[in-house]
Design a protein around this motif. Structure first.
Motif, PDB file in Angstrom:
ATOM      1  N   GLU A  67       0.958  -1.334  -0.027  1.00  0.00           N
ATOM      2  CA  GLU A  67      -0.087  -0.002   0.001  1.00  0.00           C
ATOM      3  C   GLU A  67       0.703   1.308   0.081  1.00  0.00           C
ATOM      4  OE1 GLU A  67      -2.938  -0.916   2.945  1.00  0.00           O
ATOM      5  OE2 GLU A  67      -3.932  -2.148   1.439  1.00  0.00           O
ATOM      6  N   ASP A  68       2.007   1.005  -0.094  1.00  0.00           N
ATOM      7  CA  ASP A  68       2.912   2.241  -0.087  1.00  0.00           C
ATOM      8  C   ASP A  68       4.021   1.763  -0.777  1.00  0.00           C
ATOM      9  OD1 ASP A  68       3.730   4.661  -0.624  1.00  0.00           O
ATOM     10  OD2 ASP A  68       3.352   5.477   1.571  1.00  0.00           O
ATOM     11  N   ILE A  69       4.965   2.443  -1.361  1.00  0.00           N
ATOM     12  CA  ILE A  69       6.421   2.440  -1.744  1.00  0.00           C
ATOM     13  C   ILE A  69       7.232   1.960  -0.645  1.00  0.00           C
ATOM     14  CG2 ILE A  69       8.453   3.081  -2.650  1.00  0.00           C
ATOM     15  CD1 ILE A  69       6.780   4.983  -4.514  1.00  0.00           C
ATOM     16  N   PHE A  71       7.097  -0.638   1.803  1.00  0.00           N
ATOM     17  CA  PHE A  71       6.451  -1.516   2.658  1.00  0.00           C
ATOM     18  C   PHE A  71       6.940  -2.862   2.295  1.00  0.00           C
ATOM     19  CE2 PHE A  71       2.283   1.232   3.485  1.00  0.00           C
ATOM     20  CZ  PHE A  71       3.029   2.015   4.341  1.00  0.00           C
ATOM     21  N   PRO A 178       1.043   2.346  -5.924  1.00  0.00           N
ATOM     22  CA  PRO A 178       0.982   1.341  -4.870  1.00  0.00           C
ATOM     23  C   PRO A 178      -0.437   0.955  -4.583  1.00  0.00           C
ATOM     24  CG  PRO A 178       1.113   3.563  -3.843  1.00  0.00           C
ATOM     25  CD  PRO A 178       1.159   3.867  -5.215  1.00  0.00           C
ATOM     26  N   GLY A 179      -0.502  -0.097  -3.828  1.00  0.00           N
ATOM     27  CA  GLY A 179      -1.726  -0.584  -3.417  1.00  0.00           C
ATOM     28  C   GLY A 179      -2.859  -1.018  -4.622  1.00  0.00           C
ATOM     29  N   HIS A 614       2.550  -2.454   6.919  1.00  0.00           N
ATOM     30  CA  HIS A 614       2.513  -0.891   6.749  1.00  0.00           C
ATOM     31  C   HIS A 614       3.781  -0.150   7.232  1.00  0.00           C
ATOM     32  CE1 HIS A 614      -1.628   0.531   5.212  1.00  0.00           C
ATOM     33  NE2 HIS A 614      -1.310  -0.808   4.845  1.00  0.00           N
ATOM     34  N   ALA A 616       7.712   1.178   6.355  1.00  0.00           N
ATOM     35  CA  ALA A 616       8.676   1.518   5.217  1.00  0.00           C
ATOM     36  C   ALA A 616      10.073   1.537   5.826  1.00  0.00           C
ATOM     37  CB  ALA A 616       8.257   2.946   4.530  1.00  0.00           C
TER      38      ALA A 616
END
Lengths: 618, 267, 342
Positions: A67-69, A71, A178-179, A614, A616
């Motif tokens: 869900e994000d770069i 992760f 992302p996601g 979640h 990074a």
């Protein structure tokens, strides 16, 4: 064209979109690819034009499952040869949690609790180690050059990917989304024609419900497959095309790691690197990399050739941290982040067909990891760079992304590079581990010191051929009737067996402190911040439930990094809880049962899924 | 009859809810440890406001998302938000932390709204979350509304129903799980949203692509908005220290647990 | 010299709410600590009852903006009334309750007065001769103490943080004229929608908060979910104890995902990171799991107990006074039996 894994016919219309290049997965390989590509496109200016949107720059899209770069990736130590080549003026202060490698040690850890399983040969060798050491460890006086990472970098790959991703997006020449899990590749006229995204608005079985949106089809002249070793696109291509003759993907490891705020009085300096072996089991290797600001990345690797059917990385990680040699640094520290990831350890033997019409493979899923030096990130980055150079060349020549052209440009670059040279040296370096830890270590030394000319042979076996029954594993240590009683107790509680078995084998209880030593579930929440968005299907699927029902081993339950797979009711398949899954993919190769139709595969399907870690910082 | 609404949604980023937060004192006042490294999301209640806005504007009208935050972090968050709803982004490159004075934020937002080209203030619905998940003050929107001269304001909104004559009925949360129901003659109005009734939309890649054509230029155009110290001064920011001694009651039959709990409830 | 204005609106029945009486205590303490004059500003339909309820508070003046046009909670008229009261009082410090009506209007009033506002204060005192305040940030994750130099400074205080003032006395408030333009009447309040007593599961004044976690809808040891059973057990318990219901975010989210749901659960029940942080003397959590961000849902609960199968449960360890390691289905069933007999 073919349907992709997990797809089904939809009543609702499936949208489609055209792009020039679509990338799957944003890890170090795609980061290297997009960094190089965007620079090249910027230099080319108007000369580089989109085929699908004439007058515009090429439309380059990247879809990332997490869900994000950044992760769910790892702490790394790397020589950073390729990374430095891309950033000759690299200013580490701009990347959080990055430092130059300052010191490096390889430490052999003795067993301070007496619960690990050591072969007689290993015990004999350990007798040679000077006794009476309070820290139960032996620092190797010399590190072979093939293992050394100096001069190199310690990095949080999550932070590095965020740093690179931010620059790529700011260039305006590529978009990283992302996601967005990618369900699988699209095939048309014998070529890969793009990808299909995962369906949304479906229930756990994938049946449409409120907010249903069939996954979009993205058609592109080139699909860049950088979705890692358990990525659904790479594996679907492998399933369709097979692997090159003699190649296989049977060797794996799960890396379970933490980022820790070290105690204030910790003497470790930024850039310090520790590699450990010998404990908590001889098969388990460990690492500790020190970042700036008194923070460290640490963890263990549990390999597929560790023949313990109740192999729980989480409990072993805690015993490893509690080893006196390490605990003196960690006591009083605090868990910041936690996660796990599968590593493809077959090396060059696991290399798939690198290119075909319309696609190219980069990174770990392309077999780029060097299993001798234990280095994968720099190699992955470099394969991405090589592909980007090839793509820019083909664009300039206005030639199509055919297998032949990609072979001539990308594969040729790769074969001529240090990545390939290293992979060849490493090709058989780990074969000895098929026979045991000692032969494995000797084999690695032979391969390393001889430049790959020598090795300790060992026949590779599929994971499901290796995993013994728990009864066999515990023979002579836990009486069969006691084991049966443990099974009954755990089944009644719906719990995995590993804790009960390890307790019974003499492993001490973990003294939870609520800071660094926390329960597995708290590690998910406190460290991994694991969550899953609604509206996606389960991505872990038990192919044939009757095979699971008959399976007495259930390594999938024992090894699950997030306790997402639990025993379930008697006579059925295990249960899967999507909200706890960290997407490490270990279930894929920790299944002790073969796919009835494919001996190279297991009875577990690992599809595209949303959610997971979640953090990074890993 | 929502064809005419010009909806400006104010919303910025907040740390992803599961992250561990720790306050630190910096030269500019309090902040969060590793603030730039913490994964961020669009403020959840502002997110609901955005989805409600997109839903209202689906049959006509236009949605702007006005965000003040560090540009690099906003860029990252937009990659998730852009796939959810169609909007045009307006960016202020300024602080997004919870310790910034709402008064400062409100002024910056109001000035930015006044500068939006093509915005018809007579058709304006100013949306946002009724509180942020950072400051949690629930005061910025009202101040922006006042600066723009909007006298019809609603907070804790869970529903808007637009009527044929252009008026709309709004439900606001009040004490005890109830709703205050009001009818407003029409825009302009301020609506601070609670959760609303709409589920989070799926990720739509086409929408993302369309939004992105305006998002990147908006980010590149973003003007820095330097924080102003003002008269607010923090003496301390602390995590709650109290850790309770938890008494563990194990291996007790359910009936005895029930009896124990009952005695406690009655005590 | 500072002047403190206590600002409040009357309740439907004519008096002042408990939240407003608590805010009055905060205002009085502040005025006393500063050696400042206290003023009272009341607005609403008919405020004489409210004024009498606090006539003994020692305020130097009682101001009122009253009349049918102020009877309902409407932003524009409330803002006009509050602005007029603040201006008439000349106060530099304004204290009010953080209830829904005042929370909506105070920030706008601060803007009109050229002042500043801080909301949801959980502490207010005098330090070095100046007002100092405390409030929580990041959804109750951290608490800050602060002060500010700007005036007027408007403040709203959370309920449950101060003793309710009790001191009636005869008093005749001085009316304050409010200029209410037609533009302030574009909104018409249609009424209140309140859940019936039977459906009422959010009870802010309850002794006990019952927090239900996602575990209620998860598969149990038999591999099945028992959501209908959970629904019955929880509702039965709530009806018998008149406890207020809170729910973890994950349980509310599940309810929105089309899974088998606890039918009476809505986002209004959500406590924690993106929900409410209610104040009750006691709290009982069952089947909740989570760490810091979630647990803020019962940060302001006095005595806390939890039922969970996991002894290491982060919701309870170090945060609850007692953790029962037990099956919540069985415990609640027995508890309901005992309550039925009692």
């Amino acid at each position: 064209m073919s349907a992709s894994p997990g797809s089904r016919d939809q009543e609702m219309e499936r949208q489609s979109m055209d792009a020039d290049i679509v990338c799957v997965g944003f890890g170090p390989a795609t980061a290297g690819f997009l960094t190089t590509l965007c620079r090249g496109l910027a230099e080319a200016g108007a000369a580089a034009e989109s085929a699908v949107m004439p007058g515009m720059p090429p439309q380059v899209l990247c879809y990332e499952r997490a869900e994000d770069i950044g992760f769910g990736v790892s702490g790394v130590v790397t020589r950073a040869r390729g990374i430095r080549a891309s950033f000759p003026d690299l200013d580490l202060s701009r990347i959080p949690m990055a430092a130059e490698v300052g010191s490096e040690k390889v430490v052999y850890l003795l067993d301070p609790v007496g619960a690990s399983r050591r072969s007689p040969a290993l015990r004999l060798i350990e007798r040679l180690i000077p006794r009476g050491r309070k820290d139960h460890a032996f620092e190797l006086p010399w590190i072979p050059s093939f293992l050394r990472k100096e001069p190199g970098l310690v990095l949080s790959l999550g932070q590095f990917c965020q740093w690179v991703g931010g620059q790529v997006m700011a260039s305006g020449l590529a978009q990283i989304w992302p996601g967005v899990p990618v369900a699988g590749p699209l095939f048309a006229d014998g070529r890969v024609s793009g990808v299909r995204l995962a369906d949304q608005g479906v229930d756990r079985q994938g049946r449409p419900e409120a907010g249903h949106m069939p996954g979009m089809d993205l058609r592109a002249a080139l699909t860049v497959v950088g979705d890692g070793p358990v990525g659904p696109v790479g594996r679907a291509i492998d399933e369709r095309l097979g692997l090159p003759a003699g190649h296989h993907r049977r060797e794996w490891a799960v890396g379970m790691k933490m980022v820790v705020d070290l105690p204030e009085d910790c003497p470790l300096e930024p850039g310090a690197v520790l590699h450990t072996l010998g404990y908590p089991e001889p098969e388990i290797f460990g690492f500790l990399y020190v970042y700036p600001e008194n923070t460290a990345s640490l963890g263990i690797f549990v390999p597929s050739w560790f023949d313990n059917p109740a192999r729980t990385a989480y409990r072993y990680l805690q015993h490893w941290m509690l080893h006196p040699y390490l605990w003196r640094y960690l006591k009083g520290g605090r868990l910041r982040s936690w996660g796990a990831k599968s590593l493809q350890e077959s090396g060059r033997a696991g290399e798939p067909f690198l290119v075909g019409d319309g696609y190219a493979r980069i990174g770990e899923g392309s077999g780029s990891t060097n299993v001798l030096t234990g280095s994968g990130v720099d190699e992955a980055w470099t394969t991405g760079v090589q592909l980007a150079e090839a793509v820019l060349e083909l664009m300039a020549e206005k030639r199509p992304f055919s297998a032949e052209n990609l072979e001539r440009t990308y594969v040729a670059r790769r074969r001529a590079s240090w990545v390939e040279a290293g992979a060849r040296r490493a090709a058989k370096a780990r074969d000895g581990f098929q026979r045991g830890v000692l032969s494995g270590l000797v084999g690695m030394a032979l391969a390393g010191l001889s430049g790959g000319a020598l090795n300790w042979p060992g026949r590779s076996r599929r994971p499901h051929e290796r995993i013994p029954s728990l009864e066999d594993y515990c023979r002579g240590l836990i009486p069969a009737e006691d084991l049966a009683a443990l099974r009954r107790e755990c089944a009644a509680k719906g719990a995995a067996l590993h804790d009960a078995v390890m307790d019974r084998l003499g492993w001490p209880e973990i003294p939870f402190d609520g800071r660094l030593l926390v329960s597995h579930q708290d590690a998910l929440l406190l460290g991994g911040k694991v969550q899953a968005p609604a509206g996606y299907a389960d991505h872990v699927v038990f192919k044939d439930p009757s095979v699971c029902a008959a399976c007495g081993t259930r390594t999938c339950v024992e090894a699950c990094s997030g306790q997402a797979i639990t025993p379930g009711p008697e006579g059925g398949a295990p249960l899967f809880d999507r909200e706890k899954c960290v997407h490490c993919g270990a279930c894929l190769w920790n299944c002790s049962q073969a796919d009835p139709d494919d001996p190279e595969a297991s009875n577990i399907e690992f599809r595209a899924g949303a959610g997971g870690l979640h953090s990074a910082e890993n | 009859m929502s064809a005419g609404f010009h909806i400006v949604v104010c919303g910025s980023l907040v740390p992803d809810p599961l992250q561990t937060l720790e306050p630190i004192r910096g030269p500019q006042g309090p902040g969060l440890k590793n603030e730039m490294m913490l994964p961020a999301i669009l403020d959840p209640w502002a997110g609901h406001a955005l989805f409600e806005a997109a839903n209202l504007a689906a049959s006509g009208g236009k949605v702007w998302l006005l965000s003040m935050g560090p540009k690099a972090k906003l860029q990252q968050v937009m990659m998730s938000v852009a796939q959810k709803a169609p909007f045009e982004l307006v960016v202020l490159d300024g602080p997004a932390g919870g310790f910034t004075d709402a008064h400062f934020t409100a002024r910056a937002l109001a000035e930015a709204i006044e500068g939006i080209a093509g915005l018809d203030r007579s058709r304006l619905l100013l949306f946002g979350g009724w509180q942020s998940a950072s400051r949690g003050a629930g005061s910025t929107l009202q101040m922006v509304g006042e600066r723009l001269g909007v006298l019809d304001q609603f907070q804790g909104v869970d529903e808007i129903r637009v009527q044929d004559d252009g008026a709309f009925v709004v439900k606001e949360r009040v004490e005890g799980g109830g709703y205050l129901v009001s009818r407003c003659a029409g825009p302009p109005a301020v609506l601070g949203w609670a959760t609303g009734n709409l589920p989070e939309p799926p990720n739509n890649p086409q929408l993302g692509m369309a939004n992105m054509r305006l998002i990147m230029p908006a980010l590149q155009r973003a003007e820095p908005v330097p924080a102003e110290p003002g008269g607010l001064s923090f003496a301390s920011v602390e995590l709650p220290k109290a850790r309770r001694e938890t008494r563990l009651v194990k291996d007790l039959p359910p009936a005895e647990v029930a009896a124990d709990i009952l005695a406690w409830i009655k005590s | 010299m500072e002047k403190v204005l206590f600002l409040a609106h009357n309740e439907e029945g004519g008096g002042l709410s408990r939240a407003c009486l608590e805010a009055l205590s905060a205002a009085r303490d502040l005025a006393q600590g500063l050696g400042a004059e206290l003023a009272v500003g009341l607005f609403g339909g008919e405020v004489s009852g409210a004024a009498e309820a606090i006539g003994g508070c020692g305020a130097a003046c009682f101001l009122a903006a009253a009349g049918p046009v102020f009877a309902s909670s409407r932003y524009a008229s409330d803002a006009a009334a509050c602005e007029a009261l603040c201006r008439a009082s000349g106060a530099g410090l304004v204290v009010a309750a953080a209830d829904s009506r005042l929370s909506r209007v105070l920030p706008g009033v601060a803007q009109r007065l050229g002042g500043r506002i801080d909301t949801h204060l959980t502490g207010l005192w005098v330090k070095d001769g100046s007002p100092a305040a405390a409030r929580w940030f990041y959804r109750q994750r951290m608490v800050a103490e602060f002060t500010r130099s700007e005036r007027p400074w408007l403040m709203s205080v959370e309920s449950g943080c101060f003793e309710a003032f009790d001191g009636p006395g005869a008093v005749e408030p001085e009316p304050v004229a409010v200029d209410l333009s037609e533009a302030c009447k574009r909104t018409e309040v249609l009424g209140l929608e309140t859940p019936s007593a039977d459906e009422q599961t959010i009870r802010p004044d309850a002794e006990l908060l019952f927090v239900a976690g996602a575990g209620w809808t998860k598969k149990q040891a038999d591999g099945r979910t028992h959501v209908k059973e959970a629904e019955g057990l929880i509702l039965d318990f709530l009806n018998r104890t008149k406890a207020s219901l809170g729910s973890s975010k994950s349980l509310v989210d599940i309810s929105g995902e089309g899974h088998e749901v606890i039918s009476y659960l809505t986002h209004l029940h959500q406590v924690g990171q993106t929900g409410a942080t209610p104040r009750h003397p006691k709290g009982l959590a069952a089947c909740c799991h989570g760490e810091e961000p979630h647990v803020v849902g019962w940060r302001f609960i006095g005595e806390r107990r939890a039922i969970n199968l996991d002894a290491g449960c982060g919701w309870a360890q170090g945060k609850a006074d007692v953790l029962y390691v037990a099956d919540a289905f069985e415990v609640l069933a027995r508890l309901n039996e005992l309550l039925a007999r009692a």
